[in-house]
Design a protein around this motif. Sequence first.
Motif, short mmCIF file in Angstrom:
data_model
loop_
_atom_site.label_atom_id
_atom_site.label_comp_id
_atom_site.label_asym_id
_atom_site.label_seq_id
_atom_site.Cartn_x
_atom_site.Cartn_y
_atom_site.Cartn_z
N PHE A 1 38.80 -21.63 13.43
CA PHE A 1 39.38 -22.48 12.39
C PHE A 1 38.54 -22.41 11.11
CE2 PHE A 1 40.40 -26.70 10.47
CZ PHE A 1 41.76 -26.49 10.30
N SER A 2 37.23 -22.51 11.26
CA SER A 2 36.36 -22.44 10.08
C SER A 2 36.36 -21.05 9.47
CB SER A 2 34.92 -22.85 10.47
OG SER A 2 34.88 -24.19 10.92
N SER A 3 36.34 -20.02 10.30
CA SER A 3 36.38 -18.65 9.78
C SER A 3 37.68 -18.39 9.02
CB SER A 3 36.25 -17.64 10.91
OG SER A 3 35.00 -17.75 11.54
N GLY A 4 38.76 -19.01 9.49
CA GLY A 4 40.03 -18.86 8.78
C GLY A 4 39.93 -19.33 7.35
N PHE A 5 39.25 -20.46 7.13
CA PHE A 5 39.06 -20.95 5.77
C PHE A 5 38.15 -20.03 4.96
CE2 PHE A 5 40.60 -25.20 7.12
CZ PHE A 5 41.43 -25.46 6.05
N LEU A 6 37.10 -19.50 5.59
CA LEU A 6 36.18 -18.62 4.87
C LEU A 6 36.87 -17.32 4.46
CD1 LEU A 6 32.91 -19.12 6.95
CD2 LEU A 6 33.72 -20.38 4.95
N ILE A 7 37.69 -16.76 5.35
CA ILE A 7 38.46 -15.57 5.00
C ILE A 7 39.45 -15.88 3.88
CG2 ILE A 7 40.13 -13.87 5.86
CD1 ILE A 7 38.82 -14.22 8.64
N SER A 8 40.06 -17.07 3.95
CA SER A 8 40.99 -17.49 2.90
C SER A 8 40.27 -17.66 1.57
CB SER A 8 41.67 -18.80 3.30
OG SER A 8 42.44 -18.64 4.47
N ALA A 9 39.05 -18.15 1.62
CA ALA A 9 38.26 -18.29 0.39
C ALA A 9 38.03 -16.93 -0.26
CB ALA A 9 36.92 -18.98 0.69
#
Length: 444
Positions: free
Chosen positions: A88-96
Amino acid sequence: MSPPLAPPGWSRWLVPPAALSVHLAIGQAYAWSVFKPPLEAALHLDGTQSALPFQLAIVMLGLSAAFGGTLVERKGPRWAMTVALVCFSSGFLISALGAWTEQYWLIVLGYGFVGGIGLGIGYISPVSTLIKWFPDRPGMATGIAIMGFGGGALIASPWSAQMLESFGADPTGIALAFLVHGLSYAVFMALGVFLVRVPRPADRAAAAGGPSAAEGVRVSARSAVRTPQFWCLWIVLCTNVTAGIGILEKAAPMITDFFADSSGPVSASAAAGFVALLSAANMAGRIGWSSTSDLIGRKNIYRVYLGVGALMYLTIALFGDSAKPLFVVCALVILSFYGGGFATIPAYLKDLFGTYQVGAIHGRLLTAWSTAGVLGPLIVNWIADRQEEAGRHGSSLYGLSFAIMIGLLVVGFVANEFVRPVHPRHHLPAPPKEAADVQRQQSA
């Protein structure tokens, strides 16, 4: 990562907060709409394109819960919560990174695919453990956790809006907002990872009122999907969720259309307030109705969800455009049933199949959510568009779709009536070691 056994004297009331920390985080999914307008303006997207990350996330939620359920059950809640945290957190980092470089496909990949896996694993991660800790009140226990998924948007929505206002709604500002989300949720979900514990046999026996109560029915996930009870509950969940999403997905334009021809049309701010009320009803229903199911039984509470839900839809269809309070109250009741249905289904599964692989069984059942997530909006939007093309307007845009929802709820009501105890041929024998452990730990 082996499941962490609770030390002697560990309070079972520490486990719901652990589950809540995960569900409050992944409940951010319901606040995706906050990012839609800035993404559309910054990356030149249309409404359909900006919805892709959310749609893919929901699809991956159902798929990862279904295919990963058995692994979650075998590896334990700490492993599952860790995987959920990372994804879940990696998803946000990739989205960033995607927003920073203006590569929208990275946002779809990050939030939708990687983050969606975190959604599914995180959603089912505490269910089995909570039910094992609270065999006396499984509806209440799972309701506390799953309430967090419904309420996560109440935190994430204003928080995300404030960040976009502070950082800016350009690609850089959106990237910073995604980055803060990813890092903050990692820390918040880590609380659940460190707090969660698996009960010892003696803990389960004490909570259930004795060793015999702790053992119960044992049905594997593989056997469960071969029973008519599983598929009856699949229909029950699918129809209940479809009915709720039918209002939730189109809430603001729906209430505006219903009273467009009245002397007091609904303003945009009032419509937004209506959406907020629906979210609150969704969240309150998850803890309120699921706790009630511990008192009146799971079959009875689903009779309420489906039967009274059909009556609420009928009331809106016949009289909803005559008075705003009537429309709002009926919609709030339907959305409380929508949330309650999600929170009660794990306890229903526990009653029928036992706690042995209830997390894996729950994961497979969530494919009903994925189906309803497509079916509900499709019914309401497609029919409303066709009615508008035919020259109709106002509440007449929704008459046919509401009739379909009533029919679906009746189908779910009938399916619920067919639910019976699972035939003993599907039961697994209780392992001798568990019974011996209970007796040894109780005498210690």
